[in-house]
Design a protein around this motif. Structure first.
Motif, PDB file in Angstrom:
ATOM      1  N   PRO A 163      46.238 -46.730 -16.319  1.00  0.00           N
ATOM      2  CA  PRO A 163      45.366 -47.731 -16.011  1.00  0.00           C
ATOM      3  C   PRO A 163      45.520 -48.297 -14.624  1.00  0.00           C
ATOM      4  CG  PRO A 163      47.313 -48.348 -17.540  1.00  0.00           C
ATOM      5  CD  PRO A 163      47.184 -47.035 -17.300  1.00  0.00           C
ATOM      6  N   ARG A 164      44.506 -49.143 -14.176  1.00  0.00           N
ATOM      7  CA  ARG A 164      44.550 -49.560 -12.888  1.00  0.00           C
ATOM      8  C   ARG A 164      45.717 -50.489 -12.426  1.00  0.00           C
ATOM      9  NH1 ARG A 164      41.116 -49.033  -8.697  1.00  0.00           N
ATOM     10  NH2 ARG A 164      40.971 -50.539  -6.975  1.00  0.00           N
ATOM     11  N   SER A 165      46.470 -50.937 -13.438  1.00  0.00           N
ATOM     12  CA  SER A 165      47.497 -51.991 -13.311  1.00  0.00           C
ATOM     13  C   SER A 165      48.849 -51.328 -13.834  1.00  0.00           C
ATOM     14  CB  SER A 165      47.482 -52.978 -14.107  1.00  0.00           C
ATOM     15  OG  SER A 165      47.141 -52.710 -15.568  1.00  0.00           O
ATOM     16  N   ILE A 181      42.400 -39.823 -17.926  1.00  0.00           N
ATOM     17  CA  ILE A 181      41.926 -41.053 -17.450  1.00  0.00           C
ATOM     18  C   ILE A 181      42.819 -41.411 -16.262  1.00  0.00           C
ATOM     19  CG2 ILE A 181      40.746 -43.364 -17.780  1.00  0.00           C
ATOM     20  CD1 ILE A 181      40.612 -42.530 -20.773  1.00  0.00           C
ATOM     21  N   LEU A 182      42.384 -41.554 -15.231  1.00  0.00           N
ATOM     22  CA  LEU A 182      43.165 -41.727 -13.979  1.00  0.00           C
ATOM     23  C   LEU A 182      42.578 -42.832 -13.069  1.00  0.00           C
ATOM     24  CD1 LEU A 182      45.834 -40.760 -12.650  1.00  0.00           C
ATOM     25  CD2 LEU A 182      44.761 -38.910 -11.385  1.00  0.00           C
ATOM     26  N   HIS A 183      42.854 -43.957 -13.289  1.00  0.00           N
ATOM     27  CA  HIS A 183      42.420 -45.333 -12.669  1.00  0.00           C
ATOM     28  C   HIS A 183      43.443 -45.900 -11.854  1.00  0.00           C
ATOM     29  CE1 HIS A 183      39.118 -46.099 -16.101  1.00  0.00           C
ATOM     30  NE2 HIS A 183      39.015 -44.900 -15.393  1.00  0.00           N
ATOM     31  N   CYS A 184      44.740 -45.237 -11.893  1.00  0.00           N
ATOM     32  CA  CYS A 184      45.515 -46.110 -10.755  1.00  0.00           C
ATOM     33  C   CYS A 184      45.682 -45.370  -9.604  1.00  0.00           C
ATOM     34  CB  CYS A 184      47.137 -45.924 -11.464  1.00  0.00           C
ATOM     35  SG  CYS A 184      47.612 -44.351 -11.670  1.00  0.00           S
ATOM     36  N   PRO A 185      46.328 -45.988  -8.430  1.00  0.00           N
ATOM     37  CA  PRO A 185      45.946 -45.334  -7.158  1.00  0.00           C
ATOM     38  C   PRO A 185      47.050 -44.101  -7.247  1.00  0.00           C
ATOM     39  CG  PRO A 185      46.541 -47.699  -6.903  1.00  0.00           C
ATOM     40  CD  PRO A 185      46.806 -47.375  -8.519  1.00  0.00           C
ATOM     41  N   PHE A 186      46.744 -43.300  -6.385  1.00  0.00           N
ATOM     42  CA  PHE A 186      47.378 -41.753  -6.301  1.00  0.00           C
ATOM     43  C   PHE A 186      47.025 -41.135  -4.878  1.00  0.00           C
ATOM     44  CE2 PHE A 186      43.231 -40.733  -8.302  1.00  0.00           C
ATOM     45  CZ  PHE A 186      42.876 -39.690  -7.218  1.00  0.00           C
ATOM     46  N   SER A 187      47.795 -40.316  -4.428  1.00  0.00           N
ATOM     47  CA  SER A 187      47.684 -39.643  -3.248  1.00  0.00           C
ATOM     48  C   SER A 187      46.684 -38.328  -3.495  1.00  0.00           C
ATOM     49  CB  SER A 187      49.205 -39.038  -2.680  1.00  0.00           C
ATOM     50  OG  SER A 187      50.065 -40.162  -2.512  1.00  0.00           O
ATOM     51  N   SER A 188      45.751 -38.124  -2.506  1.00  0.00           N
ATOM     52  CA  SER A 188      44.518 -37.191  -2.847  1.00  0.00           C
ATOM     53  C   SER A 188      45.106 -36.012  -2.969  1.00  0.00           C
ATOM     54  CB  SER A 188      43.799 -37.459  -1.713  1.00  0.00           C
ATOM     55  OG  SER A 188      42.532 -36.631  -1.788  1.00  0.00           O
ATOM     56  N   PRO A 189      45.912 -35.317  -2.148  1.00  0.00           N
ATOM     57  CA  PRO A 189      46.478 -34.178  -1.954  1.00  0.00           C
ATOM     58  C   PRO A 189      47.122 -33.563  -3.285  1.00  0.00           C
ATOM     59  CG  PRO A 189      47.248 -35.088  -0.151  1.00  0.00           C
ATOM     60  CD  PRO A 189      46.686 -36.235  -0.886  1.00  0.00           C
ATOM     61  N   ASN A 190      47.599 -34.563  -4.149  1.00  0.00           N
ATOM     62  CA  ASN A 190      48.147 -34.217  -5.673  1.00  0.00           C
ATOM     63  C   ASN A 190      47.380 -34.021  -6.787  1.00  0.00           C
ATOM     64  OD1 ASN A 190      50.994 -34.378  -4.658  1.00  0.00           O
ATOM     65  ND2 ASN A 190      50.953 -36.625  -4.527  1.00  0.00           N
ATOM     66  N   LEU A 191      45.953 -34.363  -6.330  1.00  0.00           N
ATOM     67  CA  LEU A 191      44.955 -34.237  -7.570  1.00  0.00           C
ATOM     68  C   LEU A 191      44.963 -32.665  -7.897  1.00  0.00           C
ATOM     69  CD1 LEU A 191      42.921 -35.615  -9.368  1.00  0.00           C
ATOM     70  CD2 LEU A 191      41.371 -35.390  -7.628  1.00  0.00           C
ATOM     71  N   ALA A 192      44.701 -31.955  -6.814  1.00  0.00           N
ATOM     72  CA  ALA A 192      44.574 -30.463  -7.055  1.00  0.00           C
ATOM     73  C   ALA A 192      45.410 -29.909  -8.085  1.00  0.00           C
ATOM     74  CB  ALA A 192      44.369 -29.644  -5.873  1.00  0.00           C
ATOM     75  N   PRO A 193      47.067 -29.769  -7.748  1.00  0.00           N
ATOM     76  CA  PRO A 193      47.892 -29.071  -8.669  1.00  0.00           C
ATOM     77  C   PRO A 193      47.660 -29.834 -10.147  1.00  0.00           C
ATOM     78  CG  PRO A 193      48.703 -30.489  -7.075  1.00  0.00           C
ATOM     79  CD  PRO A 193      47.436 -30.454  -6.399  1.00  0.00           C
ATOM     80  N   TRP A 194      47.334 -31.418 -10.053  1.00  0.00           N
ATOM     81  CA  TRP A 194      47.337 -31.852 -11.362  1.00  0.00           C
ATOM     82  C   TRP A 194      46.237 -31.128 -12.267  1.00  0.00           C
ATOM     83  CZ3 TRP A 194      47.685 -37.403  -9.452  1.00  0.00           C
ATOM     84  CH2 TRP A 194      48.872 -37.693  -8.871  1.00  0.00           C
ATOM     85  N   LEU A 195      45.173 -31.186 -11.613  1.00  0.00           N
ATOM     86  CA  LEU A 195      44.086 -30.349 -12.397  1.00  0.00           C
ATOM     87  C   LEU A 195      44.159 -28.903 -12.528  1.00  0.00           C
ATOM     88  CD1 LEU A 195      40.913 -32.294 -10.877  1.00  0.00           C
ATOM     89  CD2 LEU A 195      42.221 -32.785 -12.868  1.00  0.00           C
ATOM     90  N   ARG A 198      39.098 -42.427 -10.979  1.00  0.00           N
ATOM     91  CA  ARG A 198      38.754 -43.440 -10.007  1.00  0.00           C
ATOM     92  C   ARG A 198      39.488 -43.317  -8.550  1.00  0.00           C
ATOM     93  NH1 ARG A 198      37.574 -49.073 -11.955  1.00  0.00           N
ATOM     94  NH2 ARG A 198      36.938 -50.199 -10.139  1.00  0.00           N
ATOM     95  N   VAL A 199      38.404 -43.201  -7.718  1.00  0.00           N
ATOM     96  CA  VAL A 199      38.945 -42.984  -6.363  1.00  0.00           C
ATOM     97  C   VAL A 199      38.720 -44.317  -5.467  1.00  0.00           C
ATOM     98  CG1 VAL A 199      38.474 -41.508  -4.261  1.00  0.00           C
ATOM     99  CG2 VAL A 199      38.140 -40.886  -6.702  1.00  0.00           C
ATOM    100  N   ASP A 200      39.788 -44.510  -4.921  1.00  0.00           N
ATOM    101  CA  ASP A 200      39.610 -46.028  -4.012  1.00  0.00           C
ATOM    102  C   ASP A 200      38.781 -45.657  -2.897  1.00  0.00           C
ATOM    103  OD1 ASP A 200      41.238 -47.373  -5.618  1.00  0.00           O
ATOM    104  OD2 ASP A 200      43.183 -46.941  -4.301  1.00  0.00           O
ATOM    105  N   GLY A 201      37.952 -46.566  -2.272  1.00  0.00           N
ATOM    106  CA  GLY A 201      36.891 -46.625  -1.387  1.00  0.00           C
ATOM    107  C   GLY A 201      37.385 -46.209  -0.032  1.00  0.00           C
TER     108      GLY A 201
END
Length: 430
Positions: A66-68, A96-110, A123-126
């Motif tokens: 969650p985002r929180s 379901i990934l709504h909390c903040p995360f570092s963009s480069p890490n998304l690729a290895p997770w997927l 959810r991608v922060d603006g």
């Protein structure tokens, strides 16, 4: 006399069940618990119960961040915690990934979940430009939802042959981004673009699409071209020019424009349409007339359009013959109209053809919003005609809103209140 307790009877002793430690639960119970958990914090706590519980972590099928989420504020520790949970699974189907995360890490997770993942809600922060091309690693996706994405061009996605549901919310789509997304998802059944901007025109051609929701924050003259032969539900907001064909399967249609005008609409046959909603500040009368003529078999009609007229010139609706209108829509069961359309039905010309033989055979419910006390006699004649001509009518709700002080105001209130009292089983006032 029978007593509730017989001292001579033998007491039945029940075995005392002691609480078992969590690590002593049978394997099947542990598997069941983990396969039905979703919240990331609960899953993380379970992994800390014992080494045995940790060995069952690959059975987790759903993870929700969650985002929180109260992870460490430092990106490194936070991303490590997220990645540790995701990579510990081998059968993950929903992420379901709504909390903040570092963009480069998304690729290895997927990459670690690409074979089993079926539903992705991201959810991608603006303020962060995330490389969404890595989503292509999850080629088995069936449902994809993106929040706040900024797509400056076509994403580098491979084909998603199983993807049937795509939802993009609060995102900026430019330079063919939408076309690139749809090209990678040829088998979509449900499509939703909600609160998106950056597009001057939208073109959609999908063979299997059944439900489509489009809510754009674009310019006033934004256009839509949609070709989906199996389309059943269409809900669009923000388009000034609309072209949809074929439409023989369409059952529910909603067109709204919160600002600006609806200039032109073009649809194929609407023989199966049951629900029709038209909203907006201004529609060209030609567009209103066209859609009403096509929707002759509609059963539930909602109209809230304030003005007609061409472009910047605001005009009231022209007269609409009461008899002609309902004869052209003989299957209407519920009808809700606001202001302008009701006024058009109340003009003297509109009531000329009303006689004792005029019937509205299936009408069950009418909701009317009145804003002006002018033309009292015509308004009352229209209300009475609707009531007398509708043998199946069960409810007539009259809403009176935002009336300015006028000499005819008291007369209108007196007559409409008398009308409601005389027909209290059907007529209600708000």
């Amino acid at each position: 006399m029978t007593t509730p307790f017989n001292s001579s009877s033998t007491l039945i002793s029940y075995p005392v069940i002691e609480s078992l430690p969590m690590d002593a639960l049978p394997d099947a119970v542990v598997q069941y618990i983990l396969s039905h958990m979703k919240d990331s914090k609960d899953v993380a706590r379970c992994s800390c119960v014992s080494r045995r519980w940790r060995e069952f972590m690959p059975l987790v099928r759903s993870l929700y961040f969650p985002r929180s989420s109260h992870y460490d504020a430092r990106h490194t520790n936070r991303d490590q915690a997220i990645g540790r949970l995701i990579c510990s699974t081998s059968l993950l189907e929903e992420l379901i990934l709504h909390c903040p995360f570092s963009s480069p890490n998304l690729a290895p997770w997927l990459m670690s979940t690409g074979r089993s993942l079926r539903q992705l809600d991201l959810r991608v922060d603006g303020e962060r430009q995330t490389d969404l091309g890595c989503i292509g690693a999850a080629h088995g996706l069936e449902s994809l939802k993106l929040w706040g994405a900024a797509m400056g061009g076509s994403p580098d996605w491979a084909m998603f042959p199983r993807l049937t549901s795509l939802e993009i919310v609060g995102s900026t789509l430019k330079d063919g981004a939408l076309a690139g997304c749809l090209e990678a998802c040829p088998n979509l059944i449900e499509l939703a673009l909600l609160g998106c901007d950056g597009m001057q025109s939208v073109s959609i051609e999908l063979q299997w699409l059944e439900k489509c929701r489009l809510d754009l924050l674009g310019p006033d003259d934004c256009s839509l071209y949609l070709r989906s032969p199996k389309l059943e539900v269409l809900d669009i907001v923000g388009f000034g020019w609309v072209c949809v064909n074929p439409t023989h399967c369409l059952k529910s249609l909603s067109i709204a424009k919160n600002s600006g005008s609806v200039y032109e609409v073009e649809f194929g046959e609407l023989a199966n349409l049951e629900f029709l909603t038209l909203r907006g500040v201004q529609w060209r009368w030609a567009a209103v007339k066209f859609i009403l003529q096509r929707a002759s078999n509609v059963k539930h009609l909602f109209m809230k359009i304030e003005f007609s007229g061409d472009f910047a010139k605001l005009q009231p609706f022209p007269h609409v013959g009461l008899v002609e209108f309902f004869n052209s829509h003989p299957y209407l069961r519920s009808f809700e109209i606001h202001g302008a359309m009701f006024a058009a039905l109340c003009l003297k010309k509109s009531l000329i053809s009303v006689d004792s033989e005029f019937k509205i055979p299936y009408l069950e419910e009418v909701r009317i919003t009145v804003r002006s006390p002018l033309n009292v006699e015509q308004k009352m004649n229209t209300l009475e005609s609707l009531l007398k001509s509708s043998p199946m009518l069960r409810k007539m709700l009259i809403k009176i809103l935002h009336m300015n002080t006028h000499d005819n105001e008291n007369t209108f209130f007196e007559k409409v209140c008398r009308f409601a009292r005389e027909n209290k089983n059907i007529v209600q006032l708000e």
